[in-house]
Design a protein around this motif. Sequence first.
Motif, PDB file in Angstrom:
ATOM      1  N   ALA A 112       0.831  -1.202   0.000  1.00 10.38           N
ATOM      2  CA  ALA A 112       0.000   0.000   0.000  1.00 10.38           C
ATOM      3  C   ALA A 112       0.868   1.256   0.000  1.00 10.38           C
ATOM      4  O   ALA A 112       0.569   2.236  -0.693  1.00 10.38           O
ATOM      5  CB  ALA A 112      -0.925  -0.001   1.213  1.00 10.38           C
ATOM      6  N   TYR A 113       1.946   1.218   0.763  1.00  9.86           N
ATOM      7  CA  TYR A 113       2.878   2.350   0.803  1.00  9.86           C
ATOM      8  C   TYR A 113       3.532   2.555  -0.567  1.00  9.86           C
ATOM      9  O   TYR A 113       3.650   3.680  -1.052  1.00  9.86           O
ATOM     10  CB  TYR A 113       3.935   2.096   1.873  1.00  9.86           C
ATOM     11  N   LYS A 151       1.619   6.369  -7.188  1.00 13.90           N
ATOM     12  CA  LYS A 151       0.584   7.321  -7.581  1.00 13.90           C
ATOM     13  C   LYS A 151       1.101   8.751  -7.500  1.00 13.90           C
ATOM     14  O   LYS A 151       0.749   9.594  -8.321  1.00 13.90           O
ATOM     15  CB  LYS A 151      -0.657   7.152  -6.707  1.00 13.90           C
ATOM     16  N   ARG A 152       1.941   9.017  -6.496  1.00 18.49           N
ATOM     17  CA  ARG A 152       2.532  10.365  -6.397  1.00 18.49           C
ATOM     18  C   ARG A 152       3.476  10.646  -7.557  1.00 18.49           C
ATOM     19  O   ARG A 152       3.634  11.788  -7.973  1.00 18.49           O
ATOM     20  CB  ARG A 152       3.287  10.512  -5.084  1.00 18.49           C
ATOM     21  N   GLU A 182      -4.152  -0.717  -7.659  1.00 17.18           N
ATOM     22  CA  GLU A 182      -4.870  -0.684  -6.394  1.00 17.18           C
ATOM     23  C   GLU A 182      -4.816  -2.047  -5.720  1.00 17.18           C
ATOM     24  O   GLU A 182      -4.547  -3.054  -6.351  1.00 17.18           O
ATOM     25  CB  GLU A 182      -6.327  -0.277  -6.602  1.00 17.18           C
ATOM     26  N   GLU A 200      -0.540   6.589 -12.244  1.00 14.30           N
ATOM     27  CA  GLU A 200      -1.939   6.382 -12.628  1.00 14.30           C
ATOM     28  C   GLU A 200      -2.281   7.114 -13.923  1.00 14.30           C
ATOM     29  O   GLU A 200      -3.301   6.842 -14.534  1.00 14.30           O
ATOM     30  CB  GLU A 200      -2.883   6.792 -11.505  1.00 14.30           C
ATOM     31  N   ILE A 254       2.294   1.626  -3.510  1.00 13.94           N
ATOM     32  CA  ILE A 254       1.276   2.094  -4.457  1.00 13.94           C
ATOM     33  C   ILE A 254       1.047   3.589  -4.297  1.00 13.94           C
ATOM     34  O   ILE A 254       0.917   4.318  -5.285  1.00 13.94           O
ATOM     35  CB  ILE A 254      -0.021   1.295  -4.295  1.00 13.94           C
ATOM     36  N   ASP A 255       1.015   4.065  -3.046  1.00 12.01           N
ATOM     37  CA  ASP A 255       0.874   5.508  -2.828  1.00 12.01           C
ATOM     38  C   ASP A 255       2.044   6.268  -3.434  1.00 12.01           C
ATOM     39  O   ASP A 255       1.870   7.330  -4.034  1.00 12.01           O
ATOM     40  CB  ASP A 255       0.762   5.827  -1.341  1.00 12.01           C
ATOM     41  N   GLY A 256       3.247   5.713  -3.289  1.00  9.12           N
ATOM     42  CA  GLY A 256       4.420   6.343  -3.886  1.00  9.12           C
ATOM     43  C   GLY A 256       4.351   6.370  -5.400  1.00  9.12           C
ATOM     44  O   GLY A 256       4.703   7.372  -6.036  1.00  9.12           O
TER      45      GLY A 256
END
Length: 71
Positions: free
Chosen positions: A26-27, A33-34, A47, A38, A29-31
């Motif tokens: 999850a960490y 996306k930043r 996701e 996406e 994936i957030d990185g």
Amino acid sequence: MILRQLLVESLMLALGGGLAGIGLGAYAIDGLKRLGAERSQLWHPIELDARVLAAMLGIAVLTSLVFGLVP
């Protein structure tokens, strides 16, 4: 009795490792996306969904059973 303890211990370790893997995923994936992943030309969005969690649970249980029986 000992076989049960080995299986329970390996299951707890596998599920703990799986939870840690989900957290790191999850960490990550957030990185991504930043960084704008996406907006790339991917076929599927990035996701964690129910399929990913079910696959992780299945792999964790399977490996704990296989490697728990071989001390």
